[in-house]
Design a protein around this motif. Structure first.
Motif, short mmCIF file in Angstrom:
data_model
loop_
_atom_site.label_atom_id
_atom_site.label_comp_id
_atom_site.label_asym_id
_atom_site.label_seq_id
_atom_site.Cartn_x
_atom_site.Cartn_y
_atom_site.Cartn_z
N MET A 58 11.48 -12.56 60.15
CA MET A 58 11.42 -12.75 58.70
C MET A 58 10.16 -12.15 58.09
SD MET A 58 14.29 -14.23 58.07
CE MET A 58 14.09 -14.82 56.39
N LYS A 59 9.10 -12.02 58.89
CA LYS A 59 7.82 -11.52 58.39
C LYS A 59 7.35 -10.38 59.28
CE LYS A 59 6.46 -16.02 56.50
NZ LYS A 59 5.45 -17.10 56.54
N LEU A 60 6.52 -9.50 58.69
CA LEU A 60 6.06 -8.32 59.41
C LEU A 60 5.30 -8.68 60.68
CD1 LEU A 60 5.65 -5.29 59.71
CD2 LEU A 60 3.77 -5.43 58.07
N ASN A 61 4.41 -9.65 60.60
CA ASN A 61 3.64 -10.01 61.79
C ASN A 61 4.54 -10.56 62.90
OD1 ASN A 61 4.00 -12.42 60.20
ND2 ASN A 61 2.47 -13.43 61.45
N THR A 65 6.24 -7.90 67.69
CA THR A 65 6.67 -7.94 69.10
C THR A 65 7.80 -6.96 69.33
OG1 THR A 65 6.02 -10.25 69.37
CG2 THR A 65 7.65 -9.39 70.92
N ASP A 66 8.78 -6.95 68.43
CA ASP A 66 9.91 -6.04 68.56
C ASP A 66 9.51 -4.59 68.30
OD1 ASP A 66 11.56 -8.22 69.11
OD2 ASP A 66 11.98 -8.53 66.99
N LEU A 67 8.69 -4.38 67.28
CA LEU A 67 8.25 -3.01 66.96
C LEU A 67 7.42 -2.42 68.08
CD1 LEU A 67 7.36 -3.45 63.17
CD2 LEU A 67 9.47 -2.52 64.17
N ASP A 85 16.67 -6.68 57.85
CA ASP A 85 15.24 -6.43 58.10
C ASP A 85 14.39 -7.06 56.99
OD1 ASP A 85 15.38 -4.99 60.54
OD2 ASP A 85 16.09 -3.23 59.44
N TYR A 86 14.34 -8.38 56.98
CA TYR A 86 13.59 -9.11 55.95
C TYR A 86 12.08 -8.93 56.10
CZ TYR A 86 18.14 -11.31 55.28
OH TYR A 86 19.48 -11.53 55.04
N TRP A 87 11.64 -8.50 57.24
CA TRP A 87 10.21 -8.29 57.51
C TRP A 87 9.68 -7.00 56.86
CZ3 TRP A 87 9.55 -3.58 59.83
CH2 TRP A 87 10.68 -3.03 60.44
N TRP A 88 10.57 -6.17 56.36
CA TRP A 88 10.20 -4.85 55.81
C TRP A 88 9.23 -5.01 54.63
CZ3 TRP A 88 12.06 -0.23 57.84
CH2 TRP A 88 11.85 0.94 57.10
N GLN A 89 8.16 -4.24 54.65
CA GLN A 89 7.16 -4.26 53.59
C GLN A 89 6.96 -2.84 53.04
OE1 GLN A 89 5.49 -7.16 52.47
NE2 GLN A 89 7.06 -8.18 53.71
N THR A 90 5.88 -2.61 52.34
CA THR A 90 5.59 -1.25 51.89
C THR A 90 5.30 -0.37 53.10
OG1 THR A 90 3.22 -1.65 51.66
CG2 THR A 90 4.60 -2.14 49.74
N ALA A 97 0.17 -1.72 60.21
CA ALA A 97 0.45 -2.77 61.19
C ALA A 97 0.77 -2.20 62.57
CB ALA A 97 1.59 -3.65 60.71
N VAL A 98 1.36 -1.00 62.60
CA VAL A 98 1.74 -0.38 63.88
C VAL A 98 0.81 0.78 64.23
CG1 VAL A 98 4.14 -1.09 63.68
CG2 VAL A 98 3.44 1.17 62.82
#
Length: 230
Positions: A58-61, A65-67, A85-90, A97-98
């Motif tokens: 649900m959140k980017l952080n 783990t998956d990314l 993909d509810y974790w998607w941000q700008t 983050a990655v």
């Protein structure tokens, strides 16, 4: 350089918080099957298109783990958003983050040799019996996003374009209007999409249609393999 595509990984951590076999026994250990096919086919200089529904987080952080699991596999990865993909941000937040190890499409395109990779999530098409009034503004917004991506690639001089969508670009065999108008207007050569599962896989129109190569790449449609596009 080769280009591969897959959609609907539906990852949920390790061990998975949401085991996918609840959707059918064919999903048992689905990520292990995908990884095996990925490692057998994809080299470090290849490109892998990930057409949405990457993680249940649900959140980017929480999605990291998956990314990071995806990052550790060979190839350059280019991602679009799926409906889950509810974790998607700008793009800037996700890229930071990655540490720049994944490429995210949002009103943009990504060069891939002589090819341009364009894309956006897409949405349910008006021809779909489930389409309702609340879908219309989302559908129209996605048309604008897809056109923005295609316009940028065209202005950059690319004549070979792959369009990546999460939703099918048209409903059933009704290959007209909406996304298909943009696909034909900008001379898209190939369109990959996901979202469809189980019995719905058989409803997807694939192959060469009006000069465009359409390919369904949801992972269960590929028997949890990975599809070579170029």
């Amino acid at each position: 350089m080769r280009i591969y595509a897959i959609a609907d990984l539906h990852l949920s951590g390790n061990p998975p918080a949401k085991p996918m076999e609840v959707f059918g026994t064919n999903w048992l250990n689905h990520w292990s099957k995908i990884k095996t096919a990925w490692l057998e086919q994809v080299c470090i200089d290849d490109i892998v298109l990930l057409a949405g529904d990457i993680s249940w987080a649900m959140k980017l952080n929480e999605a990291l783990t998956d990314l990071n699991t995806i990052i550790r596999l060979p190839g350059k990865k280019i991602l679009i958003r799926g409906n889950h993909d509810y974790w998607w941000q700008t793009v800037s937040k996700m890229t930071k983050a990655v540490a720049g190890q994944l490429s995210f499409l949002n009103n943009s395109f990504e060069p891939a040799g002589e090819w341009a990779i364009c894309g956006s999530r897409g949405w349910t098409c008006p021809e779909d019996p489930l389409f309702c009034d609340t879908d219309l503004p989302i559908f129209q917004r996605e048309l604008l996003r897809v056109e923005s991506s295609l316009t940028q690639a065209t202005k950059a001089g690319y004549g070979n374009i792959i369009l990546m969508l999460h939703y099918p670009p048209f409903y059933g065999n009704k290959a007209k209007g909406g996304f298909t108008s943009l696909i034909e207007k900008y001379g898209v050569k190939k369109c990959v999409f996901g979202h469809l599962h189980g019995e719905a896989v058989s409803t997807a129109a694939t192959g060469i249609i009006n000069g465009v190569d359409y390919c369904l790449v949801s992972c269960d449609a590929l028997n949890f393999g990975i599809q070579r596009v170029i």
